[in-house]
Design an enzyme around this catalytic site. Sequence first.
Site, PDB file in Angstrom:
ATOM      1  N   GLY A  16     -38.488 -32.847  33.072  1.00  0.00           N
ATOM      2  CA  GLY A  16     -38.005 -34.115  33.645  1.00  0.00           C
ATOM      3  C   GLY A  16     -39.081 -35.115  33.997  1.00  0.00           C
ATOM      4  O   GLY A  16     -38.777 -36.283  34.239  1.00  0.00           O
ATOM      5  N   TYR A 143     -45.789 -25.987  15.288  1.00  0.00           N
ATOM      6  CA  TYR A 143     -44.740 -26.665  16.055  1.00  0.00           C
ATOM      7  C   TYR A 143     -43.444 -26.742  15.237  1.00  0.00           C
ATOM      8  O   TYR A 143     -42.359 -26.459  15.732  1.00  0.00           O
ATOM      9  CB  TYR A 143     -45.234 -28.070  16.399  1.00  0.00           C
ATOM     10  CG  TYR A 143     -44.249 -28.951  17.120  1.00  0.00           C
ATOM     11  CD1 TYR A 143     -44.184 -28.954  18.508  1.00  0.00           C
ATOM     12  CD2 TYR A 143     -43.399 -29.798  16.407  1.00  0.00           C
ATOM     13  CE1 TYR A 143     -43.282 -29.770  19.172  1.00  0.00           C
ATOM     14  CE2 TYR A 143     -42.497 -30.620  17.067  1.00  0.00           C
ATOM     15  CZ  TYR A 143     -42.451 -30.606  18.446  1.00  0.00           C
ATOM     16  OH  TYR A 143     -41.552 -31.424  19.101  1.00  0.00           O
ATOM     17  N   LYS A 194     -57.421 -47.085  24.279  1.00  0.00           N
ATOM     18  CA  LYS A 194     -58.695 -47.509  23.662  1.00  0.00           C
ATOM     19  C   LYS A 194     -58.928 -49.010  23.866  1.00  0.00           C
ATOM     20  O   LYS A 194     -60.052 -49.448  24.128  1.00  0.00           O
ATOM     21  CB  LYS A 194     -58.686 -47.221  22.151  1.00  0.00           C
ATOM     22  CG  LYS A 194     -58.922 -45.765  21.778  1.00  0.00           C
ATOM     23  CD  LYS A 194     -59.088 -45.683  20.251  1.00  0.00           C
ATOM     24  CE  LYS A 194     -58.695 -44.346  19.683  1.00  0.00           C
ATOM     25  NZ  LYS A 194     -58.616 -44.319  18.218  1.00  0.00           N
TER      26      LYS A 194
HETATM   27  P1  GDP Z   1     -47.567 -38.422  14.009  1.00  0.00           P
HETATM   28  O1  GDP Z   1     -46.707 -39.638  13.966  1.00  0.00           O
HETATM   29  O2  GDP Z   1     -46.792 -37.178  14.274  1.00  0.00           O
HETATM   30  O3  GDP Z   1     -48.449 -38.296  12.797  1.00  0.00           O
HETATM   31  O4  GDP Z   1     -48.514 -38.509  15.274  1.00  0.00           O
HETATM   32  P2  GDP Z   1     -49.357 -39.669  15.968  1.00  0.00           P
HETATM   33  O5  GDP Z   1     -48.533 -40.400  16.951  1.00  0.00           O
HETATM   34  O6  GDP Z   1     -50.584 -38.986  16.468  1.00  0.00           O
HETATM   35  O7  GDP Z   1     -49.738 -40.729  14.830  1.00  0.00           O
HETATM   36  C1  GDP Z   1     -50.675 -40.407  13.868  1.00  0.00           C
HETATM   37  C2  GDP Z   1     -50.913 -41.573  12.933  1.00  0.00           C
HETATM   38  O8  GDP Z   1     -51.559 -42.636  13.625  1.00  0.00           O
HETATM   39  C3  GDP Z   1     -51.843 -41.166  11.818  1.00  0.00           C
HETATM   40  O9  GDP Z   1     -51.579 -41.965  10.659  1.00  0.00           O
HETATM   41  C4  GDP Z   1     -53.212 -41.501  12.414  1.00  0.00           C
HETATM   42  O10 GDP Z   1     -54.201 -41.665  11.401  1.00  0.00           O
HETATM   43  C5  GDP Z   1     -52.883 -42.814  13.100  1.00  0.00           C
HETATM   44  N1  GDP Z   1     -53.771 -43.171  14.227  1.00  0.00           N
HETATM   45  C6  GDP Z   1     -54.583 -44.269  14.258  1.00  0.00           C
HETATM   46  N2  GDP Z   1     -55.269 -44.327  15.404  1.00  0.00           N
HETATM   47  C7  GDP Z   1     -54.871 -43.258  16.150  1.00  0.00           C
HETATM   48  C8  GDP Z   1     -55.208 -42.814  17.470  1.00  0.00           C
HETATM   49  O11 GDP Z   1     -56.015 -43.399  18.190  1.00  0.00           O
HETATM   50  N3  GDP Z   1     -54.562 -41.694  17.914  1.00  0.00           N
HETATM   51  C9  GDP Z   1     -53.654 -41.018  17.140  1.00  0.00           C
HETATM   52  N4  GDP Z   1     -53.031 -39.937  17.649  1.00  0.00           N
HETATM   53  N5  GDP Z   1     -53.326 -41.423  15.888  1.00  0.00           N
HETATM   54  C10 GDP Z   1     -53.918 -42.523  15.398  1.00  0.00           C
END
Ligand code: GDP
Length: 321
Positions: A16, A143, A194
């Site tokens: 929650g 997962y 960031k």
């Molecule tokens: P997904 O949607 O399950 O793949 O998970 P995410 O939310 O981590 O998204 C990943 C996608 O965002 C990939 O294409 C990464 O290369 C891109 N990406 C770009 N910048 C970032 C970042 O700062 N963090 C993460 N997690 N992904 C990023």
Amino acid sequence: MEGAGLVGKHILVTGGTGLVGRAIEKVVADGEGQLDEEWIFMFSRDADMMSTTETKALFEKHKPTHVIHLAATVGGLFRNICYNLDFWKKHTHHTHHMHSAYETGVQKVVSCLSTCIFPDKMMYPVDESMIHNGPPHSSNFGYSYAKRMIDIQNRGYFEQHGCRFTAVIPTNVFGPHDNFNIEDGHVLPGLIHKVCLAKHETGSALTVWGTGKPRRQFIYSLDLARLFLWVLREYDEVEPIILSVGEEDEVSIREAAEAILEAMDFRGELVFDTTKADGQFKTASNAKLRRYLPSFQFTPFRKAVKETCAWFNTNYANARK
Ligand code: GDP
């Protein structure tokens, strides 16, 4: 919302305090709860849902009539890549809620899956009938295989015991109370954090991981929360349902990063670190949802991003990061 003497549903929300749990709490508090509903939002410290004994004790204590199961270990692409075994182990133990629900006569359980569990290399868009049609993407096989078993159990509990247990499959959720950790979190909260650091500390460009070309269907947590209420009250199928904006509202990672730059009023340039992974394709069909709810209004993406950035700026000290 409690109405003395009127309470008919005791709704237990596990997990929650996470992104989706907080959103459900907010929409209920903002007036979308009903008089015959008592909502119980569970903290992770209340019970370890990977323990059969603790899960059983939780159900005996609260005697829920309905359960929304959100408790989970989640992470963005880069955390999944590193910890497939841990994700698999944790999530195979994250199904005790179903047995406790069966034993205590819970009327309905809604568990939460994710579109990343779909097979890799499919015909796109994927739909609800394709979950088990092939191996998942290698980045999150732990997962994905574990979460697919929730669907198997929903079918089993229905066929053997007549239980109304179901699952929803959201696409990429974001919003207030997300995990803004840069290494572990999902793309939008990671990029928001960031930008915040670049603005206040480094003053440098925003580094986006990967090529920026992958596309995602982002769903605002408050929209998802409203859909959860509908599923809990009205969706009667055991088969899962994808909860997502349409394919036409899919945005590239580059477009998402640009939306964040605008919302945070940051003029730095975008730099793409193509040594980092792009992840999977996972465009999903929301046709089933639209057959049920043709006029449901999703919050426009840029508005939802603005609200999330504003929340992060205001709650920076206490946000998960
Ligand atoms: P997904 O949607 O399950 O793949 O998970 P995410 O939310 O981590 O998204 C990943 C996608 O965002 C990939 O294409 C990464 O290369 C891109 N990406 C770009 N910048 C970032 C970042 O700062 N963090 C993460 N997690 N992904 C990023």
